[in-house]
Motif scaffolding. Sequence first.
Motif, PDB file in Angstrom:
ATOM      1  N   GLY A 213       0.818  -1.209   0.000  1.00 42.29           N
ATOM      2  CA  GLY A 213       0.000   0.000   0.000  1.00 42.29           C
ATOM      3  C   GLY A 213       0.850   1.256   0.000  1.00 42.29           C
TER       4      GLY A 213
ATOM      5  N   VAL B 122       1.020   4.383  -2.889  1.00 45.19           N
ATOM      6  CA  VAL B 122       0.858   5.806  -2.566  1.00 45.19           C
ATOM      7  C   VAL B 122       2.129   6.580  -2.924  1.00 45.19           C
ATOM      8  CG1 VAL B 122       0.411   7.460  -0.714  1.00 45.19           C
ATOM      9  CG2 VAL B 122      -0.831   5.282  -0.772  1.00 45.19           C
TER      10      VAL B 122
ATOM     11  N   VAL C  56      -0.826   5.967   5.630  1.00 42.26           N
ATOM     12  CA  VAL C  56      -1.255   4.943   4.675  1.00 42.26           C
ATOM     13  C   VAL C  56      -1.759   3.734   5.454  1.00 42.26           C
ATOM     14  CG1 VAL C  56      -0.553   3.442   2.769  1.00 42.26           C
ATOM     15  CG2 VAL C  56       0.514   5.710   3.039  1.00 42.26           C
TER      16      VAL C  56
ATOM     17  N   SER D 233      -3.664  -0.074   4.681  1.00 45.63           N
ATOM     18  CA  SER D 233      -4.036  -1.030   3.641  1.00 45.63           C
ATOM     19  C   SER D 233      -4.941  -2.110   4.219  1.00 45.63           C
ATOM     20  CB  SER D 233      -2.779  -1.688   3.062  1.00 45.63           C
ATOM     21  OG  SER D 233      -1.905  -0.702   2.551  1.00 45.63           O
TER      22      SER D 233
ATOM     23  N   MET E  44     -10.959  -1.733   2.773  1.00 47.33           N
ATOM     24  CA  MET E  44      -9.958  -0.694   2.562  1.00 47.33           C
ATOM     25  C   MET E  44      -9.265  -0.482   3.898  1.00 47.33           C
ATOM     26  SD  MET E  44     -10.338   0.383  -0.626  1.00 47.33           S
ATOM     27  CE  MET E  44      -9.687   2.040  -0.720  1.00 47.33           C
TER      28      MET E  44
ATOM     29  N   ALA F 133      -4.376   7.976   3.143  1.00 46.58           N
ATOM     30  CA  ALA F 133      -4.445   7.162   1.933  1.00 46.58           C
ATOM     31  C   ALA F 133      -4.910   5.764   2.314  1.00 46.58           C
ATOM     32  CB  ALA F 133      -3.082   7.107   1.253  1.00 46.58           C
ATOM     33  N   SER F 134      -6.079   5.404   1.824  1.00 48.58           N
ATOM     34  CA  SER F 134      -6.653   4.090   2.095  1.00 48.58           C
ATOM     35  C   SER F 134      -6.464   3.225   0.846  1.00 48.58           C
ATOM     36  CB  SER F 134      -8.143   4.238   2.408  1.00 48.58           C
ATOM     37  OG  SER F 134      -8.724   2.987   2.628  1.00 48.58           O
ATOM     38  N   VAL F 135      -5.890   2.038   1.054  1.00 47.47           N
ATOM     39  CA  VAL F 135      -5.591   1.162  -0.074  1.00 47.47           C
ATOM     40  C   VAL F 135      -6.223  -0.210   0.178  1.00 47.47           C
ATOM     41  CG1 VAL F 135      -3.752   0.137  -1.478  1.00 47.47           C
ATOM     42  CG2 VAL F 135      -3.382   2.365  -0.395  1.00 47.47           C
TER      43      VAL F 135
ATOM     44  N   TYR G 118      -7.554   2.355  -4.813  1.00 47.05           N
ATOM     45  CA  TYR G 118      -6.916   3.532  -4.195  1.00 47.05           C
ATOM     46  C   TYR G 118      -7.466   4.767  -4.888  1.00 47.05           C
ATOM     47  CZ  TYR G 118      -3.211   7.021  -3.519  1.00 47.05           C
ATOM     48  OH  TYR G 118      -2.521   8.169  -3.245  1.00 47.05           O
TER      49      TYR G 118
END
Length: 131
Positions: free
Chosen positions: A14, A18, A55, A57, A63, A88-90, A116
């Motif tokens: 993840g 990003v 970040v 993941s 998510m 940032a969500s992955v 993403y």
Amino acid sequence: MADVMNLEELHFLGIKVVYKDMVDKGYEVLNVRKELDVNPQILAKKDDQFHMVVVKSGYYPDMGIILPEVINQVQELGKKHKATCWYASVGIANANGQTDAEMAKPVSGGEFYINYKGLLPFPQKIEPKKQ
């Protein structure tokens, strides 16, 4: 059969997603921390402004989720360093999975579907719930 990614591997993938997105958008990445218990993971600079990115993941269909205590901790750090905070969500899926259960098990060295949506504004500070 290949090994399913552990949480650390999932988290690092993840971060790589990003990181690449940020570099492609002109950010100068100053530092990356891949440890699960360290926040933020990415420190970057763009247009003379510092940016801190958390970040998180998750395994398909989920998510990454940011916890309230992380929000508060990173916001304080951001204020101290005059940095803009981002989240940032992955979501990561096994691209070779035929069912939801198989897609929820991305394998090391395998192929992936990545969910993403870019850097998201940091959530507002969350007050602790009163008991």
